[in-house]
Structure formats: structure tokens, C-alpha cells
Design a protein around this motif. Structure first.
Motif, PDB file in Angstrom:
ATOM      1  N   SER A  12      50.431 -57.501  92.856  1.00 37.35           N
ATOM      2  CA  SER A  12      51.179 -56.621  93.768  1.00 37.35           C
ATOM      3  C   SER A  12      52.451 -56.174  93.072  1.00 37.35           C
ATOM      4  CB  SER A  12      51.537 -57.363  95.066  1.00 37.35           C
ATOM      5  OG  SER A  12      52.478 -58.393  94.809  1.00 37.35           O
ATOM      6  N   THR A  57      50.303 -49.893  94.232  1.00 35.35           N
ATOM      7  CA  THR A  57      49.770 -49.674  95.576  1.00 35.35           C
ATOM      8  C   THR A  57      50.062 -48.265  96.059  1.00 35.35           C
ATOM      9  OG1 THR A  57      50.262 -51.995  96.041  1.00 35.35           O
ATOM     10  CG2 THR A  57      49.864 -50.570  97.939  1.00 35.35           C
ATOM     11  N   ALA A  60      47.688 -45.736  92.817  1.00 30.94           N
ATOM     12  CA  ALA A  60      46.379 -45.877  93.468  1.00 30.94           C
ATOM     13  C   ALA A  60      46.171 -44.749  94.469  1.00 30.94           C
ATOM     14  CB  ALA A  60      46.269 -47.235  94.137  1.00 30.94           C
ATOM     15  N   ASP A  79      44.429 -48.229  99.719  1.00 33.12           N
ATOM     16  CA  ASP A  79      43.312 -49.179  99.766  1.00 33.12           C
ATOM     17  C   ASP A  79      43.355 -50.238  98.661  1.00 33.12           C
ATOM     18  OD1 ASP A  79      42.712 -47.594  97.580  1.00 33.12           O
ATOM     19  OD2 ASP A  79      40.826 -46.810  98.380  1.00 33.12           O
ATOM     20  N   ALA A  80      44.408 -50.265  97.856  1.00 33.65           N
ATOM     21  CA  ALA A  80      44.483 -51.223  96.750  1.00 33.65           C
ATOM     22  C   ALA A  80      45.904 -51.751  96.629  1.00 33.65           C
ATOM     23  CB  ALA A  80      44.060 -50.562  95.443  1.00 33.65           C
ATOM     24  N   MET A 108      48.445 -53.563  94.232  1.00 31.97           N
ATOM     25  CA  MET A 108      48.625 -53.877  92.808  1.00 31.97           C
ATOM     26  C   MET A 108      50.041 -53.573  92.350  1.00 31.97           C
ATOM     27  SD  MET A 108      45.350 -52.830  90.446  1.00 31.97           S
ATOM     28  CE  MET A 108      46.347 -53.042  88.965  1.00 31.97           C
ATOM     29  N   PRO A 132      45.682 -59.162  89.153  1.00 36.16           N
ATOM     30  CA  PRO A 132      45.037 -58.294  90.143  1.00 36.16           C
ATOM     31  C   PRO A 132      43.564 -58.625  90.311  1.00 36.16           C
ATOM     32  CG  PRO A 132      45.207 -57.147  88.053  1.00 36.16           C
ATOM     33  CD  PRO A 132      45.904 -58.469  87.872  1.00 36.16           C
ATOM     34  N   GLU A 151      40.445 -54.020  92.799  1.00 32.22           N
ATOM     35  CA  GLU A 151      41.715 -53.333  92.968  1.00 32.22           C
ATOM     36  C   GLU A 151      42.093 -52.555  91.704  1.00 32.22           C
ATOM     37  OE1 GLU A 151      41.048 -56.318  94.015  1.00 32.22           O
ATOM     38  OE2 GLU A 151      41.479 -56.240  96.176  1.00 32.22           O
ATOM     39  N   ALA A 186      42.643 -48.600  91.562  1.00 33.18           N
ATOM     40  CA  ALA A 186      43.923 -48.052  91.109  1.00 33.18           C
ATOM     41  C   ALA A 186      43.727 -47.087  89.947  1.00 33.18           C
ATOM     42  CB  ALA A 186      44.871 -49.177  90.711  1.00 33.18           C
TER      43      ALA A 186
END
Length: 355
Positions: free
Chosen positions: A72, A192, A196, A200-201, A203, A228, A232, A236
Motif C-alpha cells: 500500500s 492505488t 492503478a 480496485d487495487a 498498492m 504487494p 494487485e 496496477a
């Protein structure tokens, strides 16, 4: 004769792909593996994955450095803060991302660091605060106040003091700003968001040109395990391929909405840094009006994230941990790629009810 450097849009589409050979896939496949046969460089899923590597090559190419992906954005932030020694000082904008401020407060409360939060628009004060720092953290634009930092001046002062300089480039993206070209040490992203781009992801990423620093950060990622997911990373990277198109459309929409918002009687202030898709407005009738606005629309979605294809917004002071210097009635808006007239019709109808 040296090859001509590729432009960002081309890098976004081409970097991190497999070698073009007959019957080879155009995209790097999702490698679902936790364990690898011994004898190579990886051996275990916490140390690397071909799908991560493809994403890291693409984002590293866009930022102009070597990239490490994380579970994240905050995992990436925490890894940078882990570079700071016991009792040393971190200088950061007072209006940094809420999660970043909360991490600094937590570290300071446990006696790990000293956190010094400064108005980043006061360059002289920020430079003075860097004098004994170990790490200088910057956002430009800041979240959610949308303030712009004088990165070159602050970087020079920080380096003179012997401090690392890290820039959270989530809002600007490497399409609008490449901090490594300003000689900063680290660039951080919540992947995120715009990278991406489809909500929906989850990271994060860190990019650097310093090979020694890269090794230290990778070792920390390996030890802590803030890696990650493979899916994901795949999502991304797929999102990154169209980031230049999405950001371009969002910026066009944002500029037109800013023009119209500045004329609406319900709004006291419009904040926009001049690029990107993030806008902030301050409602004239206070926090209650701002809360009402976020409940009255049908296209604009009330949520806390940003940078997706859809338009979203929220009143930031609804979070108790948000800085008290952020206006109660400030609404941060992440402009999406919908038709701008539909976005305006939805927003204007809600705003008209507040007048």
C-alpha cells in the motif's frame, strides 16, 4: 548515436513488457507463486515476483529511477520513515496526507522520532526547519490543501543539512512532475490512486536513483514483508498503461469545473494547483452545507479515495485526525473522466440547493 529518450506516454505503454518474440504474450502474465526452485535470485515469494518486476520497470521508467512496489502507499511511507534513526527529526508539511501525519504522530508518541510540521508555502520557515533534520518529507500539491512546495530550494537546504528528501508524488503523477530530476532522493506513490486508476487495487511504490538506498529499502521490504499481491501488481500495471489518457481527460474536466465553480454563489473558495484532477472547494455556509453537498449528488460519489476514473469527493474534516487548519467546509474533489457537462449538472443541482 544515442537513442532518443521516449516520452512519458510511450513509456507508460511499452515499459515492463516481455521481449517481443513469436507467440510471446504482449503482457507479463500473473505469476501465482510463493516458492521458487532454489539456485536463482528469488527463491521465495517475499523477495520478488515477475509481475511485480514488470510493474516496477514501468513506473521506474516513468519516474526515472529504480522502483520497489509495496502492499500500500502507507507501507511505502512507513518504509521511508524506517530510514530515520532513533530520536532524529522528520520535517513535513503540516497539511500532508492524513495517513502520513498519523504515522508521524505515532512514531513521535513512542519516542522514535521528532516530527516537525511546517507550512510548506512558507519556504523560508521550511528551510529553517531542515537545519537538523534526518528526513525531509514533501508533498506538492499537498493533500488536501493543494499547496505547492518550492522543491528545489527545500531540497538544497535539506541536503546541506545531510537529510534525505522524499516527495509524495501521488497527486502530480510523473506525467506532471518528476522529482528525481530535481535531485530528491526518493519518490513515493500511493499506486492505488492515479497509477492503478480504477479503484480496485491497493498498492504503493518507492522510486530512487541511489543504488545503495534501493538496496536498503529492498532489504526492509523483504524483512517486514510489506509486499504487494500479484493480482494487485497486474491490475496496477494494466491501469498504468492508460494513466496518461485518464489524467489528461481528468485535467481537462477539472479546469472546466474550476471555471464554473468559481462563479457559483455557494462557494467561498476554489483551490486548484493548475494541473491534475484534484480540486478543493470551501462552502460558504460551513461544514453542514459541505456534508449536505456530498449526500445530494448522483454521479459524484462520496468516498475517501481519489484518482479513479469516477468522480469522487468528501469533506476532509469529517476525519478527526485531519489538521485543524484545514477549513471545516473544505470538500476535496477527485475529478474523473465522465462527460464534464454531466458532472457539472449533477454538482450544480446540489450546490443550488445550498444557496
Amino acid at each position: 548515436m544515442p537513442e532518443k529518450p521516449l516520452r512519458p506516454a510511450t513509456i507508460a505503454v511499452t515499459a515492463g513488457r516481455p521481449k517481443a518474440e513469436p507467440d510471446a504474450p504482449l503482457n507479463v502474465p500473473i505469476t501465482m507463486a510463493s516458492t521458487y526452485v532454489a539456485g536463482g535470485d528469488t527463491e521465495y515469494g517475499r523477495y520478488g515476483n515477475p509481475t511485480w518486476t514488470a510493474f516496477e520497470e514501468a513506473l521506474g521508467g516513468l519516474e526515472g529511477g529504480r522502483c520497489l512496489s509495496f502492499a500500500s502507499g502507507l507501507a511505502a511511507v512507513a518504509t521511508v520513515f524506517d530510514l530515520v534513526g532513533q530520536g532524529q527529526t522528520v520535517v513535513a508539511p503540516r497539511h500532508s496526507y492524513n495517513g502520513t501525519i498519523m504515522q508521524l504522530a505515532d512514531l513521535e508518541s513512542r519516542g522514535r522520532i521528532t516530527a516537525r510540521l511546517v507550512d510548506v508555502t512558507d519556504t523560508d520557515a521550511f528551510v529553517a526547519a531542515c537545519e537538523d533534520a534526518s528526513l525531509v518529507w514533501l508533498e506538492s500539491p499537498t493533500n488536501p490543501a493543494l499547496e505547492i512546495a518550492d522543491i528545489p530550494t527545500i531540497r538544497a537546504a535539506a541536503h546541506e543539512a545531510g537529510a534525505y528528501v522524499a516527495v509524495d508524488n501521488t497527486f502530480a503523477t510523473p506525467l506532471a512532475q518528476r522529482p528525481l530530476e530535481m535531485d530528491v532522493d526518493l519518490v513515493v506513490h500511493s499506486a492505488t490512486k492515479y497509477i492503478a486508476g480504477h479503484s480496485d487495487a491497493l498498492m504503493g511504490a518507492i522510486i530512487t536513483r541511489d543504488d545503495e538506498l534501493f538496496g536498503v529499502l529492498k532489504n526492509r521490504r523483504d524483512l517486514i514483508g510489506a509486499v504487494p499481491g500479484t493480482l494487485e501488481a497486474y491490475l496496477a500495471l494494466r491501469g498504468l498503461r492508460t494513466m496518461h489518457l485518464r489524467v489528461e481527460r481528468a485535467e481537462v474536466n477539472a479546469k472546466e469545473l474550476v471555471r464554473r465553480l468559481e462563479e457559483h454563489p455557494a462557494i467561498d473558495e476554489v483551490r486548484y494547483p493548475g494541473f491534475g484532477g484534484i480540486v478543493a472547494i470551501v462552502l460558504g455556509q460551513g461544514a453542514m452545507a459541505a456534508d449536505l453537498l456530498t449526500r445530494k449528488t448522483s454521479l459524484w460519489v462520496h468516498c475517501t479515495s481519489l484518482g479513479g476514473v469516477e468522480s469522487t469527493f468528501e469533506r476532509r474534516r469529517r476525519w478527526n485526525s485531519e489538521a485543524s487548519s484545514i477549513p471545516d467546509a473544505l470538500v476535496r474533489m477527485s475529478v474523473g473522466i465522465e462527460d464534464v457537462d454531466d458532472l457539472w449538472d449533477d454538482l450544480r443541482t446540489a450546490l443550488d440547493d445550498l444557496v
